[in-house]
Design an enzyme around this catalytic site. Structure first.
Site, PDB file in Angstrom:
ATOM      1  N   LYS A 205       1.025  -1.287  -0.086  1.00  8.99           N
ATOM      2  CA  LYS A 205      -0.134   0.071  -0.088  1.00  8.99           C
ATOM      3  C   LYS A 205       0.894   1.198   0.063  1.00  8.99           C
ATOM      4  O   LYS A 205       1.912   1.340   0.571  1.00  8.99           O
ATOM      5  CB  LYS A 205      -0.845  -0.183   1.373  1.00  8.99           C
ATOM      6  CG  LYS A 205      -2.035  -1.126   1.231  1.00  8.99           C
ATOM      7  CD  LYS A 205      -2.998  -0.967   2.431  1.00  8.99           C
ATOM      8  CE  LYS A 205      -4.023  -1.885   2.172  1.00  8.99           C
ATOM      9  NZ  LYS A 205      -5.175  -1.736   3.425  1.00  8.99           N
ATOM     10  N   HIS A 276      -7.337 -13.524   2.353  1.00  9.38           N
ATOM     11  CA  HIS A 276      -6.775 -12.828   3.575  1.00  9.38           C
ATOM     12  C   HIS A 276      -6.723 -13.828   4.618  1.00  9.38           C
ATOM     13  O   HIS A 276      -5.974 -13.522   5.651  1.00  9.38           O
ATOM     14  CB  HIS A 276      -7.780 -11.719   3.794  1.00  9.38           C
ATOM     15  CG  HIS A 276      -7.040 -10.285   4.191  1.00  9.38           C
ATOM     16  ND1 HIS A 276      -6.397  -9.623   3.500  1.00  9.38           N
ATOM     17  CD2 HIS A 276      -7.029  -9.953   5.358  1.00  9.38           C
ATOM     18  CE1 HIS A 276      -5.766  -8.813   4.233  1.00  9.38           C
ATOM     19  NE2 HIS A 276      -6.187  -8.782   5.436  1.00  9.38           N
ATOM     20  N   ARG A 279      -3.478 -14.785   4.925  1.00  4.30           N
ATOM     21  CA  ARG A 279      -2.450 -13.560   5.574  1.00  4.30           C
ATOM     22  C   ARG A 279      -2.497 -13.487   6.977  1.00  4.30           C
ATOM     23  O   ARG A 279      -1.682 -13.614   7.700  1.00  4.30           O
ATOM     24  CB  ARG A 279      -2.892 -12.457   4.900  1.00  4.30           C
ATOM     25  CG  ARG A 279      -2.317 -11.445   5.613  1.00  4.30           C
ATOM     26  CD  ARG A 279      -2.649  -9.790   4.450  1.00  4.30           C
ATOM     27  NE  ARG A 279      -2.209  -8.683   5.167  1.00  4.30           N
ATOM     28  CZ  ARG A 279      -1.123  -7.967   5.246  1.00  4.30           C
ATOM     29  NH1 ARG A 279      -0.067  -8.674   4.488  1.00  4.30           N
ATOM     30  NH2 ARG A 279      -0.784  -6.866   5.489  1.00  4.30           N
ATOM     31  N   TYR A 311      -3.091  -9.763  16.052  1.00  6.10           N
ATOM     32  CA  TYR A 311      -2.866 -11.127  15.943  1.00  6.10           C
ATOM     33  C   TYR A 311      -2.384 -11.753  17.098  1.00  6.10           C
ATOM     34  O   TYR A 311      -2.412 -12.988  17.321  1.00  6.10           O
ATOM     35  CB  TYR A 311      -1.557 -11.545  14.673  1.00  6.10           C
ATOM     36  CG  TYR A 311      -2.080 -10.884  13.301  1.00  6.10           C
ATOM     37  CD1 TYR A 311      -3.156 -11.838  12.625  1.00  6.10           C
ATOM     38  CD2 TYR A 311      -1.781  -9.921  12.592  1.00  6.10           C
ATOM     39  CE1 TYR A 311      -3.730 -11.537  11.682  1.00  6.10           C
ATOM     40  CE2 TYR A 311      -2.334  -9.498  11.560  1.00  6.10           C
ATOM     41  CZ  TYR A 311      -3.192 -10.247  10.878  1.00  6.10           C
ATOM     42  OH  TYR A 311      -3.802  -9.740   9.826  1.00  6.10           O
TER      43      TYR A 311
END
Length: 330
Positions: A205, A276, A279, A311
């Site tokens: 990004k 995702h 990920r 996480y």
């Protein structure tokens, strides 16, 4: 898996050209100026710019000229979207687009005040992402490898099936090995690969580059795809893309999502879906294995450490679940 029909996630493709919609000449001029700011001054990705344009175009259609926006307009628009069943995540995305726009418009004098300052963000409800357990990853990659073996047996009759099977295994292995986003995977070029070091240069990004390592299983799958599979699908339109579609062009994000969704759904043992999820899984497994937060932040390309800290909560939840199942006085 032998003898099982090979799924073709891309299949015969219908005409996917977007509806024409409003022409550029019909756009709110302030929106066009803002889009130019996003593209040329902030350097946002084309995908992000399209999302901003879509959200703000909807806002202009509902509320009128963007130069006349005020807080009641914004609250009414968001309330209507909420009542229409739009998810909290989507509401928050639209709110973020509005905040960015109104702050910019206020700075340049197009709005006398920034009405979004007093907008509240919808709470997400604390839902943690679904992640795969180690055994799920092993089963997922084993099934994809078996599909490759089955397709190899019919390689002469159906070379395309074998190529697609090799590609799909390589994509899943790379998504899990690196934790990259699907847009980052799609954007990979062969020049991005430092194969001698098992490293890949990822464009994230904000056009920020980072180097990410990958392991031996991903290396093996990638070598087979690039040497045996990609040449079958390659066309002049393939360019330098690592992953291509069945027609040879750079693969579409929707195809990657379908490949991963179908593979995860076939497991029947996890609620995790989409690229995702891989990920999320990569980040959680790194932390469970002893990696520190800063390292995981750098690998995933997170701008803020607070994003990576999500996480740690996933890992704690897994620890709590294991404790509840195993401890006699839990």
């Amino acid at each position: 898996m032998s003898g099982q029909a090979i799924s073709d996630p891309e299949g015969p493709q219908p005409d996917r050209r977007r509806p024409t919609g409003p022409s550029r000449s019909d756009e709110d001029p302030l929106l066009e100026d803002f889009i130019g700011h996003l593209e040329h001054e902030r350097g946002l990705s084309p995908h992000t710019v399209r999302s901003y344009r879509t959200d703000l175009r909807q806002l202009a259609q509902a509320c009128g000229p963007l130069a006349q926006l005020d807080l009641p307009h914004l609250r009414t628009w968001l309330a209507d979207l909420h009542d229409g069943g739009l998810s909290r995540a989507s509401l928050n995305r639209k709110t973020a687009a509005v905040r960015s726009f109104t702050a910019w418009a206020h700075r340049r004098g197009a709005l006398q005040e920034d009405p979004s300052v007093r907008l509240r963000t919808a709470r997400r409800g604390g839902r943690l992402p679904d992640v795969l357990q180690d055994r799920h990853v092993e089963e997922l990659t084993r099934r994809l490898a078996e599909r490759c073996a089955s397709a190899a047996a019919e390689r002469e009759q159906h070379p395309e099936h074998h190529a697609l099977a090799l590609r799909d295994l390589a994509m899943v292995e790379m998504l899990y090995a690196t934790g990259m986003r699907v847009a980052e995977l799609v954007g990979l070029d062969r020049s991005s690969l430092a194969a001698d070091r098992r490293m890949v240069r990822v464009l994230g990004k904000g056009n920020k580059e980072r180097m990410v390592p990958y392991g031996v299983p991903a290396e093996r799958a990638l070598i087979r795809w690039t040497s045996e599979g990609r040449p079958v699908l390659e066309t002049p339109g393939s360019g330098d893309a690592v992953f291509v579609g069945r027609r040879g062009g750079r693969i579409d994000q929707r195809v990657v999502r379908k490949v991963v969704d179908d593979a995860l759904e076939a497991l029947g043992t996890t609620a995790a879906r989409g690229p995702h999820a891989l990920r999320h899984t990569a980040a959680t497994h790194l932390l469970d294995g002893g990696a520190d937060l800063r390292t995981v932040q750098e690998l995933l390309g997170h701008a803020s450490l607070s994003t990576t800290q999500l996480y740690t909560h996933v890992s704690v939840e897994g620890l709590r679940e294991a404790y509840g199942q195993a401890h006699p006085r839990a």
